[in-house]
Design an enzyme around this catalytic site. Structure first.
Site, PDB file in Angstrom:
ATOM      1  N   TYR A  72      36.046  46.823  58.068  1.00 17.79           N
ATOM      2  CA  TYR A  72      35.495  47.478  56.875  1.00 17.79           C
ATOM      3  C   TYR A  72      34.376  48.439  57.261  1.00 17.79           C
ATOM      4  O   TYR A  72      34.211  49.501  56.663  1.00 17.79           O
ATOM      5  CB  TYR A  72      34.965  46.436  55.878  1.00 17.79           C
ATOM      6  CG  TYR A  72      34.570  47.074  54.565  1.00 17.79           C
ATOM      7  CD1 TYR A  72      35.513  47.291  53.572  1.00 17.79           C
ATOM      8  CD2 TYR A  72      33.255  47.498  54.342  1.00 17.79           C
ATOM      9  CE1 TYR A  72      35.179  47.921  52.384  1.00 17.79           C
ATOM     10  CE2 TYR A  72      32.907  48.125  53.160  1.00 17.79           C
ATOM     11  CZ  TYR A  72      33.869  48.330  52.173  1.00 17.79           C
ATOM     12  OH  TYR A  72      33.531  48.960  51.013  1.00 17.79           O
ATOM     13  N   PHE A 124      41.690  78.219  44.995  1.00 19.22           N
ATOM     14  CA  PHE A 124      42.728  77.202  45.153  1.00 19.22           C
ATOM     15  C   PHE A 124      42.530  76.180  44.043  1.00 19.22           C
ATOM     16  O   PHE A 124      41.394  75.900  43.646  1.00 19.22           O
ATOM     17  CB  PHE A 124      42.711  76.533  46.536  1.00 19.22           C
ATOM     18  CG  PHE A 124      43.870  75.599  46.666  1.00 19.22           C
ATOM     19  CD1 PHE A 124      45.160  76.103  46.783  1.00 19.22           C
ATOM     20  CD2 PHE A 124      43.704  74.230  46.561  1.00 19.22           C
ATOM     21  CE1 PHE A 124      46.254  75.247  46.813  1.00 19.22           C
ATOM     22  CE2 PHE A 124      44.799  73.368  46.594  1.00 19.22           C
ATOM     23  CZ  PHE A 124      46.076  73.882  46.720  1.00 19.22           C
ATOM     24  N   ASP A 215      37.234  76.158  53.921  1.00 14.77           N
ATOM     25  CA  ASP A 215      38.339  75.245  53.673  1.00 14.77           C
ATOM     26  C   ASP A 215      39.264  75.423  54.875  1.00 14.77           C
ATOM     27  O   ASP A 215      40.006  76.400  54.963  1.00 14.77           O
ATOM     28  CB  ASP A 215      39.048  75.607  52.363  1.00 14.77           C
ATOM     29  CG  ASP A 215      40.241  74.699  52.097  1.00 14.77           C
ATOM     30  OD1 ASP A 215      40.711  74.039  53.038  1.00 14.77           O
ATOM     31  OD2 ASP A 215      40.710  74.652  50.940  1.00 14.77           O
ATOM     32  N   LYS A 258      47.749  68.714  56.192  1.00 15.38           N
ATOM     33  CA  LYS A 258      48.431  69.937  56.646  1.00 15.38           C
ATOM     34  C   LYS A 258      48.262  70.056  58.169  1.00 15.38           C
ATOM     35  O   LYS A 258      49.042  69.489  58.912  1.00 15.38           O
ATOM     36  CB  LYS A 258      47.850  71.169  55.928  1.00 15.38           C
ATOM     37  CG  LYS A 258      48.270  71.295  54.460  1.00 15.38           C
ATOM     38  CD  LYS A 258      47.461  70.429  53.548  1.00 15.38           C
ATOM     39  CE  LYS A 258      47.577  70.795  52.106  1.00 15.38           C
ATOM     40  NZ  LYS A 258      46.896  69.811  51.227  1.00 15.38           N
ATOM     41  N   ARG A 382      53.644  78.885  41.871  1.00 16.76           N
ATOM     42  CA  ARG A 382      52.270  79.273  42.214  1.00 16.76           C
ATOM     43  C   ARG A 382      51.962  80.566  41.453  1.00 16.76           C
ATOM     44  O   ARG A 382      51.907  81.647  42.004  1.00 16.76           O
ATOM     45  CB  ARG A 382      52.108  79.511  43.718  1.00 16.76           C
ATOM     46  CG  ARG A 382      52.369  78.302  44.589  1.00 16.76           C
ATOM     47  CD  ARG A 382      51.201  77.342  44.754  1.00 16.76           C
ATOM     48  NE  ARG A 382      50.863  76.529  43.622  1.00 16.76           N
ATOM     49  CZ  ARG A 382      50.047  75.474  43.687  1.00 16.76           C
ATOM     50  NH1 ARG A 382      49.512  75.097  44.836  1.00 16.76           N
ATOM     51  NH2 ARG A 382      49.743  74.782  42.612  1.00 16.76           N
ATOM     52  N   PHE A 448      49.695  72.112  36.416  1.00 20.73           N
ATOM     53  CA  PHE A 448      50.977  72.292  37.106  1.00 20.73           C
ATOM     54  C   PHE A 448      51.554  70.984  37.624  1.00 20.73           C
ATOM     55  O   PHE A 448      52.767  70.854  37.776  1.00 20.73           O
ATOM     56  CB  PHE A 448      50.823  73.287  38.265  1.00 20.73           C
ATOM     57  CG  PHE A 448      49.780  72.873  39.266  1.00 20.73           C
ATOM     58  CD1 PHE A 448      48.453  73.185  39.064  1.00 20.73           C
ATOM     59  CD2 PHE A 448      50.127  72.159  40.397  1.00 20.73           C
ATOM     60  CE1 PHE A 448      47.477  72.797  39.975  1.00 20.73           C
ATOM     61  CE2 PHE A 448      49.171  71.768  41.323  1.00 20.73           C
ATOM     62  CZ  PHE A 448      47.832  72.079  41.101  1.00 20.73           C
TER      63      PHE A 448
HETATM   64  N1  PM9 Z   1      47.336  71.769  48.952  1.00 20.71           N
HETATM   65  C1  PM9 Z   1      49.609  72.251  48.607  1.00 20.71           C
HETATM   66  O1  PM9 Z   1      50.739  71.873  48.311  1.00 20.71           O
HETATM   67  C2  PM9 Z   1      48.710  69.960  47.969  1.00 20.71           C
HETATM   68  C3  PM9 Z   1      49.007  69.932  46.529  1.00 20.71           C
HETATM   69  S1  PM9 Z   1      47.883  70.833  45.517  1.00 20.71           S
HETATM   70  C4  PM9 Z   1      48.974  71.877  44.786  1.00 20.71           C
HETATM   71  O2  PM9 Z   1      49.386  73.413  49.014  1.00 20.71           O
HETATM   72  C5  PM9 Z   1      43.911  73.842  50.238  1.00 20.71           C
HETATM   73  C6  PM9 Z   1      43.942  75.226  50.762  1.00 20.71           C
HETATM   74  C7  PM9 Z   1      45.072  73.177  49.937  1.00 20.71           C
HETATM   75  C8  PM9 Z   1      45.018  71.853  49.400  1.00 20.71           C
HETATM   76  C9  PM9 Z   1      46.169  71.171  48.993  1.00 20.71           C
HETATM   77  C10 PM9 Z   1      43.738  71.267  49.223  1.00 20.71           C
HETATM   78  C11 PM9 Z   1      43.592  69.888  48.667  1.00 20.71           C
HETATM   79  C12 PM9 Z   1      42.610  71.966  49.538  1.00 20.71           C
HETATM   80  N2  PM9 Z   1      42.725  73.243  50.028  1.00 20.71           N
HETATM   81  O3  PM9 Z   1      45.951  67.832  48.667  1.00 20.71           O
HETATM   82  O4  PM9 Z   1      43.697  66.920  48.262  1.00 20.71           O
HETATM   83  O5  PM9 Z   1      46.228  73.775  50.154  1.00 20.71           O
HETATM   84  O6  PM9 Z   1      44.640  66.817  50.529  1.00 20.71           O
HETATM   85  O7  PM9 Z   1      43.961  68.966  49.630  1.00 20.71           O
HETATM   86  C13 PM9 Z   1      48.499  71.343  48.530  1.00 20.71           C
HETATM   87  P1  PM9 Z   1      44.605  67.556  49.240  1.00 20.71           P
END
Ligand code: PM9
Length: 478
Positions: A72, A124, A215, A258, A382, A448
């Site tokens: 933990y 974003f 980011d 990613k 998008r 969305f």
């Molecule tokens: N991106 C994407 O599919 C996940 C779903 S949101 C539509 O592109 C950026 C540039 C992203 C992003 C998520 C996040 C958030 C932050 N910045 O999904 O919470 O492309 O891990 O990250 C998506 P998390």
């Protein structure tokens, strides 16, 4: 460098794909309220919804799962993650979160005072949500070319320094919460930022005492574009480029789903001890102990290994080359897409694809649904739906109205992408059969993800996929 290099890995484990009939897909899309997010994955053949959390992990990553320290507090897996971030990104401090938006939530609360402006290179969805929830006002300072689907610029994600300067002149440095510099820019089409731009914006921010954040979600893909396109970097490894990039920002939010090649996880990393202390105070409230932040020890192990693998030159040449391959197949057939092709996805230009629809008819949403019915390929809207409403409740009308064909990392072969290209080309041939949509359920934020639609009307020559008589029943809300 080969134009389309072969996979720099071989396949050790396979996951069967599910084929469906057109009737099954018509039924599924109606039940999903014409929202591809609401489709069950067992009804999807090739899933290009997102590159987020959909990567295939390597044998090394899987083996790291076994040594995850699930204590933990004081997990040694956190130490391993922190060491990897220090070595490859150069930040001394790391605060893990369950995914990127957890990090966005925390940094927004720390850096934003209500009423302050938050300039960024295009919005974003989740980032802007957290900035606004903290009382900030997002201002788009990306170069104009980013909003033009066909502008031929090698670094369409760059911040326009003149726009940034104007904002600071108008509101003073104290009116700016921080500058958010995304690498690459997702909603512009996965477009990169140049090293020069990172450096210049950093100098500007330092001169004015403004925090310069990034980011860094698709940092590795951005590093590859710098290597390929920016003078002086052709012989520099992407790992070195990434570290130099990170040297020009004060800290990052990271969605590890990613470019860390994992299925879940994220973090904040920074130089400032003051921000670190505040982030630790908040992470225990919203995510978990600062030594796990919502992640299992095994997930931190996989992420520590994944972020290193993502900065391998051969991996990146194949990864970005595969996305380009899909883009080139579509361009050869005259399909309107965002160019230059970006790092993680090919974006269809729904305005040009469906010129008979108004933006208020949600053309990208309709196109994503039609592509699914045509082929079982899942993509993502998008455009106007993703952009949501402004503070006065009015629909935002982004210049870009796009459907994203997002390529998961190390998952599909070029043959799969041929199937996708053939399906898009076939759909383009009968594009006038695709009609618009209207909302039947609209959630108040990030609409969305869970919104539901129904077809507006039967367009001329409509196929069954858009006929309201076939899908007259209003699907139950989830
Ligand atoms: N991106 C994407 O599919 C996940 C779903 S949101 C539509 O592109 C950026 C540039 C992203 C992003 C998520 C996040 C958030 C932050 N910045 O999904 O919470 O492309 O891990 O990250 C998506 P998390």
């Amino acid at each position: 460098m080969m134009r389309h290099p072969a996979e720099p890995y071989r396949i050790k484990m396979v996951e069967p794909l599910v084929m469906t009939t057109r009737e099954e897909r018509e039924e599924a899309i109606a039940q999903a309220g014409w929202n591809t997010f609401l489709l069950p994955s067992r009804k999807v053949y090739i899933d290009l919804l997102t590159d987020s959390g959909t990567s295939a992990m390597s044998d090394r990553q899987w083996s790291m799962l076994m040594i995850g320290d699930e204590a933990y507090a004081g997990s040694s897996s956190f130490d391993r993650l922190q060491s990897a971030v220090q070595a490859y990104y150069g930040f001394p401090h790391v605060v893990p979160t369950h995914q990127g938006r957890g990090a966005e939530h925390i940094i927004s609360r720390i850096l934003i005072d209500p009423g302050q402006f938050v300039p960024g290179n295009m919005y974003f969805t989740t980032t802007r949500y957290h900035q606004e929830a903290a009382g900030g006002i997002f201002v788009d300072v990306v170069i104009d070319e980013a909003h033009d689907p066909h502008a031929d610029h090698p670094f369409k994600g760059d911040i326009d320094l003149a726009k940034l300067e104007r904002l600071v002149d108008e509101h003073g440095a104290e009116g700016i919460a921080y500058v958010n510099h995304a690498v690459t820019v997702n909603l512009a089409g996965g477009q990169p930022v140049s090293m020069r731009n990172l450096r210049e914006v950093h100098e500007f921010c330092q001169t004015h005492g403004i925090v310069h954040w990034s980011d860094a979600t698709r940092l590795a893909e951005n590093a590859y574009f710098i290597q390929q396109r920016e003078d002086g970097y052709a012989d520099v490894s992407t790992a070195e480029i990434a570290k130099e990039m990170m040297g020009y920002v004060d800290g990052v939010t990271m969605s590890g789903k990613k470019d860390c090649l994992v299925n879940i996880g994220g973090f904040l990393a920074m130089r400032s001890e003051e921000i670190l202390v505040k982030a630790r105070e908040l992470v225990v409230v919203y995510e978990g102990m600062p030594s796990y932040g919502g992640m299992a020890g095994r997930d931190m192990e996989a992420m520590a290994q994944g972020l290193v693998e993502a900065l391998d030159d051969d991996y990146l040449a194949h990864r970005v080359g595969q996305v380009r391959y899909l883009g080139e197949r579509l361009l050869e057939a005259g399909i309107p897409i965002v160019t230059p092709v970006g790092g993680h996805a090919v974006f269809l230009d729904a305005r040009e694809f469906l010129p008979h629809l108004e933006q208020d008819d949600y053309p990208a949403q309709a196109l994503a649904a039609a592509l699914y019915v045509e082929s079982g390929v899942r993509s993502m809207e998008r455009g106007i739906v993703s952009a949501g409403r402004d503070a006065d409740g009015r629909d935002r009308h982004p210049k870009l109205e796009l459907v994203r064909l997002t390529v998961p990392r190390r998952v599909y072969t070029d043959r799969h992408l041929d199937v996708v290209a053939d399906a898009v080309i076939e759909l383009y041939r009968k594009r006038e059969t695709i009609g618009g949509l209207r909302f039947v359920y609209e959630p108040p934020s990030l609409r969305f993800f869970t919104a539901r639609f129904e077809p507006l009307q039967v367009p001329t020559g409509a196929g069954p996929e858009v006929s309201p008589t076939r899908f007259a029943q209003e699907p139950a809300l989830t």
